[in-house]
Design a protein around this motif. Structure first.
Motif, PDB file in Angstrom:
ATOM      1  N   GLY A 123       0.826  -1.196   0.000  1.00  0.00           N
ATOM      2  CA  GLY A 123       0.000   0.000   0.000  1.00  0.00           C
ATOM      3  C   GLY A 123       0.863   1.250   0.000  1.00  0.00           C
ATOM      4  O   GLY A 123       1.692   1.431   0.893  1.00  0.00           O
ATOM      5  N   ASN A 125       0.627   5.408  -0.291  1.00  0.00           N
ATOM      6  CA  ASN A 125      -0.186   6.642  -0.296  1.00  0.00           C
ATOM      7  C   ASN A 125      -1.680   6.351  -0.447  1.00  0.00           C
ATOM      8  O   ASN A 125      -2.398   7.017  -1.199  1.00  0.00           O
ATOM      9  N   GLY A 126      -2.130   5.319   0.229  1.00  0.00           N
ATOM     10  CA  GLY A 126      -3.551   4.988   0.222  1.00  0.00           C
ATOM     11  C   GLY A 126      -4.003   4.113  -0.926  1.00  0.00           C
ATOM     12  O   GLY A 126      -5.161   3.703  -0.978  1.00  0.00           O
ATOM     13  N   ASP A 127      -3.109   3.811  -1.853  1.00  0.00           N
ATOM     14  CA  ASP A 127      -3.453   2.955  -2.992  1.00  0.00           C
ATOM     15  C   ASP A 127      -2.743   1.611  -2.864  1.00  0.00           C
ATOM     16  O   ASP A 127      -1.581   1.544  -2.445  1.00  0.00           O
ATOM     17  N   TRP A 128      -3.452   0.553  -3.281  1.00  0.00           N
ATOM     18  CA  TRP A 128      -2.849  -0.778  -3.230  1.00  0.00           C
ATOM     19  C   TRP A 128      -2.178  -1.083  -4.568  1.00  0.00           C
ATOM     20  O   TRP A 128      -2.820  -1.076  -5.616  1.00  0.00           O
ATOM     21  N   VAL A 129      -0.883  -1.353  -4.500  1.00  0.00           N
ATOM     22  CA  VAL A 129      -0.111  -1.707  -5.693  1.00  0.00           C
ATOM     23  C   VAL A 129       0.125  -3.214  -5.659  1.00  0.00           C
ATOM     24  O   VAL A 129       0.874  -3.709  -4.811  1.00  0.00           O
ATOM     25  N   GLN A 142       7.743   2.517   2.403  1.00  0.00           N
ATOM     26  CA  GLN A 142       6.574   1.897   3.034  1.00  0.00           C
ATOM     27  C   GLN A 142       6.944   0.588   3.721  1.00  0.00           C
ATOM     28  O   GLN A 142       6.561   0.342   4.864  1.00  0.00           O
TER      29      GLN A 142
END
Length: 444
Positions: A123, A125-129, A142
């Motif tokens: 995750g 910046n709030g997005d799931w990669v 992270q």
């Protein structure tokens, strides 16, 4: 009265100190390498353990249930594990420190705490990669932040044995999902991926290990690799990692793995995953005997390669895969209440059910216990297979006991009666079948 109070305070202080005194170290000398826990030689008789009731998948978390529920589930499962001589479990981060302590203080079982380290995504910046790029600075920050927090949160937790980073993350460099797939055969492609995607990952793992040990120096840090792929890169980049952990499925024997790790890394080898499934694809039925056979062969080699016995001397133990069947492993989001017997990958080292060109490894059948139906409260029972009883006998052997020799270990394993273990397990199977039949009648 004053003396009584002083003694009471001293008692409390001593109790707290003892509760926090777990110290794990690695001893490397001319006899080999071994793990030492609180001053005693320690062979890890471990188990990959989780708790997924039938009908759930990876999105379920035992640790998000009520304390009463967690305690009841742990009491049932840990009793079985203690009974078979397991002294450590592999658990992914998410378990709260109080439960690591609870398991240790009530059952004498240590925990190896596993952070997936971007294996299934990260995750940012709030997005799931979903596919981790270990050369990306945001992903690096992270992951380092997560393992730093983990080391801080679990520092001085009684029962914490090891930190483990990843889960065969080198394989994850080739495919994006959690479901096991066949591995590419092209050597040039492997090496390209290793240099371009693997080297940044291993470098980051080493940075993480350094950071975590600066927070808690009493707990070693291991990585989890898929077999010995990219071991030369690991030798370059992971000099501060304490233990080479490996998921390895080579059938009855690990072959040259002990020697390769000794020559390339001079680190202890810990088998973080290994074993065999309990389903025969050729016969299209459960095969408890072969599962026990492969597991015993693996454990025999681990013990024989322990420090002081004259072989490589670098084996510190292993975590059998796994305690109970994962009914969600094939498909992962569908047919969660069906015990799927589709094989998802091929491995010629498991010859009892291998046919060239066909898959034979059944991801939903690796449990040394079969999984019973989920009851109205959300619990299930685990029903030991033959491998459970065979390994119970194996774990009575301590390779560090006085007078133990290679010959002794060989004889002890030959004396483990697989047929007797199968006979015991068949009684459990009949009980489980009766319970499953009752559930069908009730419409559950």
């Amino acid at each position: 009265m004053k003396n009584i109070c002083v003694r009471f305070v001293l008692f409390l202080f001593t109790s707290v100190a003892l509760a926090q005194s777990t110290h794990v170290s690695i001893l490397n000398n001319d006899k080999g390498i071994k793990l030492v826990v609180n001053g005693k030689d320690f062979m890890i008789n471990g188990m990959n353990w989780d708790y997924f009731p039938i009908g759930t998948n990876y999105s379920y978390s035992l640790w998000q249930q009520s304390d009463a529920f967690i305690k009841e589930a742990l009491d049932a499962e840990m009793s079985l594990l203690k009974n078979m001589g397991v002294n450590a479990i592999r658990v992914y981060s998410g378990i709260q420190p109080k439960w690591v302590q609870y398991i240790y203080e009530n059952y004498g079982i240590y925990t190896m705490l596993n952070h997936s380290f971007g294996r299934y995504g990260v995750g940012i910046n709030g997005d799931w990669v979903p596919v981790t790029d270990y050369s990306d600075t945001a992903a690096q920050d992270q992951l380092l932040s997560e393992v730093t927090l983990m080391a801080e949160d679990y520092k001085n937790t009684p029962g914490l044995l090891l930190y483990l980073l990843g889960n065969e993350n080198n394989y994850g460099l080739f495919w994006a999902g959690a479901e096991t797939e066949d591995f590419p055969d092209n050597e040039h492609e492997k090496q390209f991926v290793g240099e371009n995607r693997g080297r940044p990952m291993y470098k980051l793992m080493n940075t993480a290990a350094v950071k975590m040990k600066s927070i808690n120096s009493s707990v070693p840090v291991a990585i989890c690799n898929g077999d010995v792929l990219f071991i030369d890169i690991i030798a370059d980049e992971c000099k501060d990692v304490d233990i080479f952990g490996v998921n390895m499925y080579r059938g009855i024997s690990f072959g040259d793995a002990f020697q390769v790790v000794k020559d390339k890394l001079n680190k202890p080898i810990l088998f973080t995953e290994f074993g065999a499934d309990a389903f025969n694809t050729i016969q299209n039925k459960e095969d408890q005997q072969s599962q026990a056979y492969y597991n015993l062969g693996n454990w025999k080699e681990i013990y024989q390669n322990a420090s002081g016995l004259g072989k490589t001397g670098n084996a510190i133990g292993g975590f059998t895969f796994q305690f109970s069947d994962g009914w969600w492993k094939f498909g992962q989001t569908k047919n969660l209440d069906i015990h799927d017997n589709h094989a998802s990958w091929s491995n010629g080292a498991y010859q009892f059910d291998y046919k060239e060109g066909e898959n034979n490894m059944n991801e939903e059948w690796f449990g040394i216990c079969a999984k019973g139906p989920t009851n109205d409260k959300g619990f299930y029972e685990s029903y030991p297979r033959a491998a459970y009883y065979a390994l119970k006998e194996a774990h009575k052997i301590n390779p560090f006991s006085e007078g133990i020799t290679l010959e002794y270990i060989d004889k002890a394993f030959k004396n483990i009666n697989i047929n007797k273990a199968v006979s015991k397990a068949l009684k459990n199977k009949k009980t489980l079948q009766t319970k499953q039949s009752d559930c069908v009648k009730k419409g559950k």
